[in-house]
Design a protein around this motif. Structure first.
Motif: not given
Length: 419
Positions: A369-374
């Motif tokens: 999954t991609p990170a959900d934090t910028p």
């Protein structure tokens, strides 16, 4: 005046300490920095006293024979046979094994905890010493039961598929047991008397906090906590660490089940798992608990090394199609069928994980999954170009080494040495 027993014992004593091969690394030759590599794997100690300590630990009159196992990279192990026929294993760490005292003390407590709390088939320890100067042996040591059976690596290739599935089912059950216990801190396990105990030190078993006065959590002893040697420029290492500190919050999971302190055996390759040679699905013991430690679940390897999987992460849990063999040579057919079997076993492993260890399988999914934090900072074009050059250099070097390794086959110096 010496008795006949004393005289016999002296002859054993004289022979064992005079055999240099017991104390040296004799498994092969190192291709680089051989003198230094051999020095770090040579240790002098009193083998006569170790043999007597082994005999005393199992109530035997004396040790009648000693056989040195093939050298490990970090320790020396001996099969000791007593005059009454009992067999035990004595293990002495090399100078490169880890931090003195802590490495041995942790390994002993870890095996005990694994047996008592996690129902893991770890060897029983009869005697040990983690402070080299405090004992006549003159070295740290562990004296433990000899694990019955044979290493899984000796029978895995000839084991039928149905039996292999039973082996991985047993491994799934073992990992499920590990997941029932979490801890108050990260680190390694010790007996309470061997380390300064942390405040509020406890473990949680099936939701219940247990303050066990026998065990404590102390410094991590895993050898993989050191820096990699892949990048030799210290300035670049420090820069990479500074960047890593800025992005670590974006990398780690937010789910506490993936970050809670968890115990794991991350080195379950075929030589560390023993099985019944006539019934390979029956595990008789797991060895090499030296570097086991408590860290976040996402930091552990969910897939045991004996599965021999080095392919890409499977997109689905669907079994692969059987390869078409008609146009292949005999050698190519053999390689294709081996790869097909490895894929099937690995998918079977992941299916079992999905069904029986959903928390562990969820961790596998998290990695996709991609990170959900910028992303916390920007790179300049100059940074990108410099990183790209470094990356291309590493990739080219890795590919070159892979090509050489493939051409050399069995002559490849694994871990820097040749058998």
């Amino acid at each position: 005046m010496p008795t006949e027993r004393d005289s016999t014992y002296h002859s054993f004593r004289s022979g064992w300490n005079s055999n240099d091969e017991f104390f040296k690394f004799t498994r092969g030759r190192f291709v680089v920095e051989e003198a230094e590599n051999l020095r770090r794997r040579e240790i002098k100690f009193d083998l006569n006293n170790l043999a007597q300590a082994a005999a005393d630990s199992v109530g035997a009159a004396q040790c009648s024979s000693i056989k040195k196992y093939p050298n490990g990279m970090f320790n020396k192990s001996f099969l000791m046979t007593m005059v009454d026929g009992q067999e035990i294993v004595a293990k002495v760490p090399n100078p490169n094994a880890g931090v003195p005292h802590f490495t041995t003390a942790s390994e002993v407590a870890t095996m005990d905890f694994a047996r008592k709390v996690l129902n893991a088939p770890a060897p029983h320890v009869h005697a040990c010493n983690s402070r080299a100067k405090s004992h006549p042996v003159g070295a740290e040591f562990i004296i433990m039961d000899k694990v019955e059976g044979v290493p899984l690596s000796e029978v895995w290739d000839t084991t039928q598929l149905q039996q292999k599935l039973k082996v991985i089912l047993a491994m799934t059950s073992l990992q499920k047991e590990w997941l029932t216990v979490s801890f108050s801190h990260y680190g390694s396990l010790y007996y309470a008397g061997d380390v300064q105990s942390l405040a509020y030190n406890h473990y949680v078993n099936e939701g219940m906090a247990i303050n066990d006065p026998e065990f404590a959590i102390g410094p991590a002893t895993g050898r993989d906590w050191g820096f990699s040697n892949a990048q030799t420029d210290p300035a670049k290492k420090l820069t990479a660490l500074a960047w890593y500190q800025k992005i670590v919050d974006a990398l780690i999971p937010k789910d506490t089940s993936a970050t809670s302190p968890c115990f794991w055996h991350d080195d379950l390759h075929g030589d560390n798992i023993f099985v019944d040679p006539h019934n390979p699905e029956r595990t008789t013991g797991n060895i090499d608990w030296r570097s086991c430690h408590i860290s976040p679940l996402f930091n552990h390897s969910p897939d045991p090394a004996f599965l021999d999987w080095d392919g890409l992460e499977p997109e689905t849990l669907d079994l692969p199609e059987r390869p078409t063999l008609s146009k292949l040579s005999t050698e190519e057919r053999s390689a294709a069928m081996r790869e097909y079997l490895v894929q099937n076993v690995f998918i079977g492993w992941r299916k079992l994980m999905h069904g029986k260890n959903p928390d562990l399988y969820q961790l596998v999914g998290f990695r996709k999954t991609p990170a959900d934090t910028p992303f916390p900072f920007d790179f300049s074009e100059e940074d990108f170009e410099r990183i790209k050059l470094d990356r291309d250099g590493v990739v080219a070097g890795t590919e070159l080494v892979s090509n050489i390794k493939e051409k050399m086959g069995g002559l490849w110096p694994d871990k820097g040495f040749i058998e």
